[in-house]
Design a protein around this motif. Sequence first.
Motif, PDB file in Angstrom:
ATOM      1  N   VAL A 229      -1.945   5.044  -3.225  1.00  0.00           N
ATOM      2  CA  VAL A 229      -2.660   6.096  -2.485  1.00  0.00           C
ATOM      3  C   VAL A 229      -2.248   7.449  -3.061  1.00  0.00           C
ATOM      4  CG1 VAL A 229      -3.120   7.129  -0.234  1.00  0.00           C
ATOM      5  CG2 VAL A 229      -2.619   4.669  -0.409  1.00  0.00           C
ATOM      6  N   SER A 230      -3.241   8.260  -3.485  1.00  0.00           N
ATOM      7  CA  SER A 230      -2.916   9.562  -4.038  1.00  0.00           C
ATOM      8  C   SER A 230      -4.139  10.470  -3.966  1.00  0.00           C
ATOM      9  CB  SER A 230      -2.450   9.433  -5.495  1.00  0.00           C
ATOM     10  OG  SER A 230      -1.979  10.694  -5.966  1.00  0.00           O
ATOM     11  N   ALA A 231      -3.907  11.737  -4.160  1.00  0.00           N
ATOM     12  CA  ALA A 231      -5.012  12.681  -4.188  1.00  0.00           C
ATOM     13  C   ALA A 231      -5.859  12.448  -5.432  1.00  0.00           C
ATOM     14  CB  ALA A 231      -4.477  14.111  -4.170  1.00  0.00           C
ATOM     15  N   TYR A 232      -7.167  12.683  -5.317  1.00  0.00           N
ATOM     16  CA  TYR A 232      -8.063  12.444  -6.447  1.00  0.00           C
ATOM     17  C   TYR A 232      -7.685  13.311  -7.636  1.00  0.00           C
ATOM     18  CZ  TYR A 232     -12.331  11.567  -9.050  1.00  0.00           C
ATOM     19  OH  TYR A 232     -13.222  11.203 -10.032  1.00  0.00           O
TER      20      TYR A 232
ATOM     21  N   LEU B 124       0.874  -1.173   0.000  1.00  0.00           N
ATOM     22  CA  LEU B 124       0.000   0.000   0.000  1.00  0.00           C
ATOM     23  C   LEU B 124       0.909   1.220   0.000  1.00  0.00           C
ATOM     24  CD1 LEU B 124      -2.870   1.271   0.387  1.00  0.00           C
ATOM     25  CD2 LEU B 124      -2.464   1.107   2.846  1.00  0.00           C
ATOM     26  N   SER B 125       0.985   1.914  -1.143  1.00  0.00           N
ATOM     27  CA  SER B 125       2.031   2.933  -1.297  1.00  0.00           C
ATOM     28  C   SER B 125       1.476   4.280  -1.741  1.00  0.00           C
ATOM     29  CB  SER B 125       3.074   2.458  -2.323  1.00  0.00           C
ATOM     30  OG  SER B 125       4.046   3.457  -2.541  1.00  0.00           O
ATOM     31  N   ASP B 126       1.985   5.323  -1.085  1.00  0.00           N
ATOM     32  CA  ASP B 126       1.726   6.688  -1.527  1.00  0.00           C
ATOM     33  C   ASP B 126       2.523   6.933  -2.811  1.00  0.00           C
ATOM     34  OD1 ASP B 126       0.835   9.259  -1.587  1.00  0.00           O
ATOM     35  OD2 ASP B 126       2.160   9.989   0.011  1.00  0.00           O
TER      36      ASP B 126
ATOM     37  N   ASP C 297      -5.017  -1.588  -7.683  1.00  0.00           N
ATOM     38  CA  ASP C 297      -6.132  -0.688  -7.375  1.00  0.00           C
ATOM     39  C   ASP C 297      -5.571   0.575  -6.724  1.00  0.00           C
ATOM     40  OD1 ASP C 297      -8.709   0.262  -7.134  1.00  0.00           O
ATOM     41  OD2 ASP C 297      -9.493  -1.594  -6.257  1.00  0.00           O
ATOM     42  N   PHE C 298      -6.463   1.523  -6.422  1.00  0.00           N
ATOM     43  CA  PHE C 298      -6.014   2.757  -5.778  1.00  0.00           C
ATOM     44  C   PHE C 298      -7.083   3.256  -4.815  1.00  0.00           C
ATOM     45  CE2 PHE C 298      -8.519   4.244  -9.314  1.00  0.00           C
ATOM     46  CZ  PHE C 298      -9.151   5.393  -8.843  1.00  0.00           C
ATOM     47  N   VAL C 299      -6.641   4.033  -3.855  1.00  0.00           N
ATOM     48  CA  VAL C 299      -7.540   4.782  -2.969  1.00  0.00           C
ATOM     49  C   VAL C 299      -7.066   6.225  -2.955  1.00  0.00           C
ATOM     50  CG1 VAL C 299      -8.184   2.834  -1.500  1.00  0.00           C
ATOM     51  CG2 VAL C 299      -6.162   4.184  -0.937  1.00  0.00           C
ATOM     52  N   THR C 300      -7.987   7.146  -2.677  1.00  0.00           N
ATOM     53  CA  THR C 300      -7.648   8.562  -2.732  1.00  0.00           C
ATOM     54  C   THR C 300      -7.524   9.151  -1.338  1.00  0.00           C
ATOM     55  OG1 THR C 300      -9.993   9.149  -2.892  1.00  0.00           O
ATOM     56  CG2 THR C 300      -8.769   8.863  -4.961  1.00  0.00           C
ATOM     57  N   LYS C 301      -6.747  10.230  -1.289  1.00  0.00           N
ATOM     58  CA  LYS C 301      -6.590  10.995  -0.044  1.00  0.00           C
ATOM     59  C   LYS C 301      -7.606  12.136  -0.019  1.00  0.00           C
ATOM     60  CE  LYS C 301      -1.700  10.243   1.026  1.00  0.00           C
ATOM     61  NZ  LYS C 301      -0.405  10.916   1.277  1.00  0.00           N
ATOM     62  N   PRO C 302      -8.086  12.510   1.142  1.00  0.00           N
ATOM     63  CA  PRO C 302      -7.837  11.844   2.435  1.00  0.00           C
ATOM     64  C   PRO C 302      -8.456  10.456   2.459  1.00  0.00           C
ATOM     65  CG  PRO C 302      -9.564  13.486   2.660  1.00  0.00           C
ATOM     66  CD  PRO C 302      -9.017  13.650   1.259  1.00  0.00           C
TER      67      PRO C 302
END
Length: 420
Positions: A85-88, A56-58, A104-109
């Motif tokens: 993990v990154s900003a939308y 899980l990486s920024d 896959d990815f998830v966005t910050k916050p």
Amino acid sequence: MSTSILVVDDEPDLEMLLLQKFRQQIRDGSLRFLFACDGVDALAVLAANNDVDIVLSDINMPRMDGLSLLAKLQQRDEDLSTIIVSAYSDMANIRTAMNRGAYDFVTKPIDFPDLEATIVKTIHHMEALREAQRRQSAAEQARASLSRYFSPNLAERLANSADDALDLGGKRRDVASLFTDLTGFTTLVETIEPNVLGQLLNDYIVGMTDIVFAHDGTVAKIIGDALHVLFGAPVDQPDHASRAIACSFALDAFALSFREHWCRKGIALGHTRIGAHAGTAVVGNFGGGKFFDYSAYGDTINVAARLEAANKSLGTRICVSGSLAANMQGFCGRPVGDLLLRGRTEPIRAFEPLEGESYASGATQAYMAAFEELQTGDPHAVASFAALVGRNPEDPLAGFHLKRLMNGEFSTTINLKNYH
């Protein structure tokens, strides 16, 4: 089963938040977290921990960012899945990450319920991928094992089959059983150099098994120069009798050519004898998972072996049973007689199979007429077989019957114990 997740991020608060959010999974052992502050640190952690499943990486980090880390992971061909993990608003970098192999990815916050759902989905993906790899590995191992016994097409079919054709234990099947034996091989072993013997035997076995596989037969056993072949197992072959006969002819032709080749080299090989019978047998994998031994048992197998041995007394190269002949449409062959085989109280009708042109010849028709006289007890059979031998002294089967008649045996029943 525990899943190890390496979190790569330079925000110090993230570690505490993750450990708090997933404390239950950490406590029950289903999740394990490792932490790194950037890509350089992450590679060091991965080198020290070969059981990491998910990264899980920024993206934006000092020294080595997430995109560079992804590139390094691709080079290392790591067996793990990556979540970015990154900003939308940083969708361009997210697309680059996906193109570099991120799953896959998830966005910050970070929305922790969304992160948890993403982790669960990634774990399921990882498990499915590993199961596919396991199945592929098992199939490759199965093909390697099956290729010893079955034709390439059949081995591929069985390796990918979900049925129980090769399960441990036996099944009763209708089969054709075929045995081959190279006469004089034991003596040959004692008289030629090992390196020459090795080449000879390898070439012979490869040639014989290639023919068996070309007819979709199964090699149940190879002992020295001898082969045991099955048709109708492990999968049904309604034409198993026809395949056995056709294979017998092809094996005989190869063996004759092979014999001539080595005779020209000064090594006298004997003939290859072939016996075949059709009936029921118990067939299956009787060795278990670690030792694959596809075998067949029963009277059908024993009779086929006895018919192969009967060739020695009869002078023939191929001897098949009446039941095999009856199972083949359009069978052509000369009747040998009713053989009393070792271990049996009832005689079994045997034939020397012939290809169409030989069967239609005048010599074969004359033999058939002489055999009919023998069968009916006609004294003229002696003269008929004498005429056959006179016209063709190289016909050992006619000579065999003439000797019997000269000894007063006016019957088609042949006790092979008297001819050893």
